[in-house]
Design an enzyme around this catalytic site. Structure first.
Site, mmCIF file in Angstrom:
data_model
loop_
_atom_site.group_PDB
_atom_site.id
_atom_site.type_symbol
_atom_site.label_atom_id
_atom_site.label_comp_id
_atom_site.label_asym_id
_atom_site.label_seq_id
_atom_site.Cartn_x
_atom_site.Cartn_y
_atom_site.Cartn_z
ATOM 1 N N LEU A 146 0.873 -1.174 0.000
ATOM 2 C CA LEU A 146 0.000 0.000 0.000
ATOM 3 C C LEU A 146 0.903 1.215 0.000
ATOM 4 C CD1 LEU A 146 -2.693 -0.722 2.715
ATOM 5 C CD2 LEU A 146 -3.111 -0.214 0.350
ATOM 6 N N ASP A 147 0.663 2.147 -0.881
ATOM 7 C CA ASP A 147 1.550 3.306 -0.881
ATOM 8 C C ASP A 147 1.214 4.219 0.293
ATOM 9 O OD1 ASP A 147 -0.100 5.246 -3.494
ATOM 10 O OD2 ASP A 147 -0.830 4.190 -1.740
ATOM 11 N N ALA A 148 2.018 5.244 0.438
ATOM 12 C CA ALA A 148 1.940 6.043 1.666
ATOM 13 C C ALA A 148 0.597 6.722 1.836
ATOM 14 C CB ALA A 148 3.053 7.078 1.676
#
Lengths: 431, 333
Positions: B94-96
């Protein structure tokens, strides 16, 4: 006389062993270690032979003497070998003198017995002679006992584990609670600790720390974080403590400051003075207030001043606090001076712009600047979801900021949010 | 004790935090929990200390004192903590910016993780939109590029657009599976719900549903395969374009990742060794109950919407009917 002869020999042997041990622990040089190993091999051969002798029997004494005299010669020879190499490789005069002293004593002892047969003993000082001794030589029990076989210590190793059992300094440090594993990760600290002599270097400084009031349980922590305090000059340490006391820090305060900031006493008086002056000047505080801040956060004196200057600038320009507000914040929460700029700005941005808290309220409760961003965010959003996000003291249903951030979760839920803990966790999953 | 920590579990990743930080945090907490367990006491070493001035009276009468000394070389302060490194692997990243369910695996669980991700796992995301502006990186924090009105958009228009997208994606689903459409094999696979892309492929949305519509904000639930968060944000942008307006993404939240749902996810306060061990045990027991078989691809095939997970028979039928309906009438009116 025969008994005394044996006694002398035993003491000589033990003192020799002790001396060698000490040398070994002091100087882990490869050459010394190889000679030691060499000599241990020789003694290995000797201990293999079981010996049964009766001391009080006159005849056997002579026979024993006959056999053991080569042993004494060999001891002397070993000492010679050792001293020979030590002369070549050791630089210190004192050690040479000690050896010479031992040698002279050995000479005296050896010459006491008149029936010393000089048969196959060679006196030349070369290492090959040691290899010629027969392994089937019989020796007495005492010799077998006194010749302790030390475990092979590696001449160089990446871990202090190998030396800790043999070195008095290291074992005493472990017993004090120093975390040697952490220290050996740092470059050169391990060798430095090995080279220290407990009685000469470590003990005086430990006594000094105890004298200024540091508790014994904290000494391990201090040394783990600052092993270089053991190499500082005692006079300078005393001078720095005197300087702090002259600035009207009480002795208990000084002790607690040293416990919490282990590097404090490594800095010169000039540097400490510089820093104290800086804080007093920049924050425009009175002397007692400065003392208060420093006593609570002693690492302000240890770190560099650049980040503090930048933080102060950030507070003034970016965050828009007035000077007296900054003073008040620094006095209440000195940690803000060493906080991370980016995190501080992010937190302030959230509090001021999203939660709509004005400057004067933040100044009143500076603890909000000390919390984690995520924590403030999830609590604020929860309160907003419940419709209770009210931070203005004039309006009803007011929630004070310090309680918002400092209370633990359960109390926050029950008192401020009037909801259950599970609801709070479920809400967090919806963020 | 280390055995109990091995396995899979999921955490809830808060937004604004890089997934690597989450992984490191969990690793530190697990190590702390494992090292805090009482370790063995320091092993004793027996040493013989010679007594000074002892003469041998009898042949075997050596006067020695035996001392049992703790071997300091094995002391924890000298050797360091027992566990110094744990292998913690991360599932689909999951990206930031986004938040949601993040699957983590410890130790042996990493192998299971690999198998799990090689099979077709669907993920369910909730995507939050805001109508009226378009930005360069499709999220609401980017630089605004365009603004438009959205007063003309109604719920049914939105539904139409979503259905059209879903249909197009279903078609691509069939395309990416390397099976000839006219064969019996294809039919059988479709009946069982096994039709789908094998391995890496373009992101495919298998289901789109509007959950909430309050202009300018609306929320969509997306089921997808092989997607990235950036693709989802692009989808948002495209939906806006289809509606003759613009939209940006305000947030992406993953509510489900294969068998791991939001209910099982651990929030930040529960990232302790004991809680994690409990979650792993829970996962293992549920695995046994469901007779979960990784080798058979059947289970993680085409999952329906969240409600019907347990009844397998029901959802196969539903999927087949979906396929049939979509194939017959592409783009419902």
């Amino acid at each position: 006389m025969p008994c005394s002869f044996f006694l002398c020999r035993v003491t000589m042997a033990s003192s020799c062993a002790q001396l060698c041990l000490k040398c070994r622990s002091l100087l882990c040089s490869k050459t010394v270690a190889t000679t030691w190993q060499h000599s241990t091999q020789v003694r290995h051969c000797r201990t293999v032979t079981p010996v049964i002798t009766k001391v009080l029997n006159g005849s056997s004494f002579f026979s024993g003497n006959h056999r053991t005299s080569p042993a004494s010669q060999r001891w002397k020879q070993q000492m010679f070998c050792y001293s020979e190499l030590s002369v070549k490789h050791l630089a210190t005069e004192a050690k040479e003198d000690k050896f010479k002293e031992e040698l002279s004593r050995a000479d005296v002892v050896a010459y006491k017995s008149p029936l010393l047969p000089v048969n196959e003993i060679q006196m030349p000082l070369d290492l090959d002679a040691a290899a010629e001794f027969s392994a089937l030589e019989e020796i007495t029990h005492e010799e077998a006992v006194s010749i302790s076989v030390p475990a092979a210590i590696p001449p160089s190793s990446t871990s202090l584990r190998d030396y800790v059992d043999k070195s008095e300094t290291l074992s005493k440090l472990v017993q004090l609670g120093v975390n040697l594993w952490k220290l050996e990760q740092r470059p050169n600290v391990g060798t430095m600790l090995l080279k220290l002599d407990f009685n000469m270097d470590v003990a005086p400084r430990l006594l000094f720390l105890k004298h200024i009031g540091v508790e014994e349980s904290h000494i391990g922590y201090i040394i783990t974080h600052n092993p270089f305090i053991l190499t500082e000059d005692l006079e300078s340490l005393q001078a720095r403590v005197n300087y702090l006391k002259s600035k009207k820090f009480s002795s208990e305060t000084v002790a607690s400051m040293v416990s919490r900031a282990p590097y404090l006493l490594n800095f010169s008086v000039k540097r400490l003075d510089n820093r104290l002056g800086f804080y007093q000047q920049q924050l425009n505080l009175s002397a007692s207030n400065t003392r208060n801040i420093i006593a609570r956060l002693p690492r302000l004196l240890c770190g560099s001043l650049e980040p503090v200057k930048e933080n102060l600038k950030v507070c003034e320009i970016e965050l828009g606090f007035k000077e007296n507000e900054i003073q008040h914040i620094a006095l209440t929460v000195p940690k803000v001076l060493t906080a991370n700029k980016r995190k501080l700005t992010q937190l302030f941005d959230f509090i001021h712009n999203t939660m709509k808290v004005p400057h004067h309220l933040i100044t009143k409760f500076p603890q909000v600047l000390n919390t984690k961003y995520l924590r403030v965010r999830e609590r604020h959003l929860f309160l907003e979801f419940l419709g209770k996000a009210q931070y203005d003291p004039d309006l009803p249903n007011y929630i004070s900021l310090d309680r918002l951030v400092s209370l633990p979760d359960e109390i926050f839920c029950t008192e401020l949010a009037l909801a259950t803990l599970e609801d709070f966790y479920l809400f967090q999953k919806t963020l | 004790m280390f055995r109990r920590v091995e396995g899979l579990f999921c955490v809830y990743k808060p937004s604004g935090v890089h997934w690597k930080l989450v992984r490191d945090n969990i690793e530190t907490k697990l190590l702390k929990g494992l090292n805090a367990a009482p370790s063995q006491p320091c092993p004793q070493e027996v040493r013989f200390l010679a007594q000074p001035g002892g003469d041998a009276e009898a042949p075997k009468g050596l006067t020695l004192s035996v001392a049992s000394v703790p071997a300091l070389s094995k002391h924890p302060l000298v050797t360091g903590p027992e566990f110094q490194y744990l292998q913690v692997g991360v599932g689909h990243r999951l990206d930031a910016f986004s938040s949601g369910v993040l699957v983590l695996a410890v130790g042996n669980g990493n192998k299971i993780l690999n198998d799990l991700y090689r099979t077709r796992i669907t993920r369910v995301h909730l995507v939050f939109h805001c109508l009226g502006s378009a930005t360069d990186d499709f999220s609401h924090m980017g630089h605004v590029v365009e603004r438009s009105t959205y007063g003309h958009i109604t719920q049914d228009k939105l539904d139409r657009v979503l259905a059209m997208l879903q249909g197009a994606n279903q078609k691509s689903l069939l395309m990416y599976s390397n099976v000839d459409m006219r064969s019996q094999e294809a039919y059988e696979m479709a009946v069982q719900g096994l039709l789908g892309p094998d391995g890496k492929s373009a992101p495919i949305l298998t289901g789109l549903r509007c959950i909430r519509f309050e202009p300018p904000n609306f929320t969509i639930e997306v089921q997808c395969l092989n997607e990235t968060q950036k693709y989802l944000r692009k989808v948002v942008h495209e939906i806006g374009l289809e509606l003759r307006s613009t939209a940006v993404c305000k947030g992406v939240r993953r509510t489900r990742d294969g068998p791991f749902t939001l209910q099982d996810a651990l929030t930040r306060h529960h990232w302790t060794a004991s809680d994690i061990m409990q979650a792993i045990q829970q996962y293992k027991s549920s695995k046994k109950n469901k007779n979960y078989s990784r080798s058979k691809v059947k289970e993680p095939g085409l999952h329906p919407l969240e409600e019907n997970t347990t009844d397998s028979q029901h959802f196969y039928l539903k999927d087949v009917s979906d396929i049939v309906l979509n194939q017959s009438s592409p783009g419902q009116q």
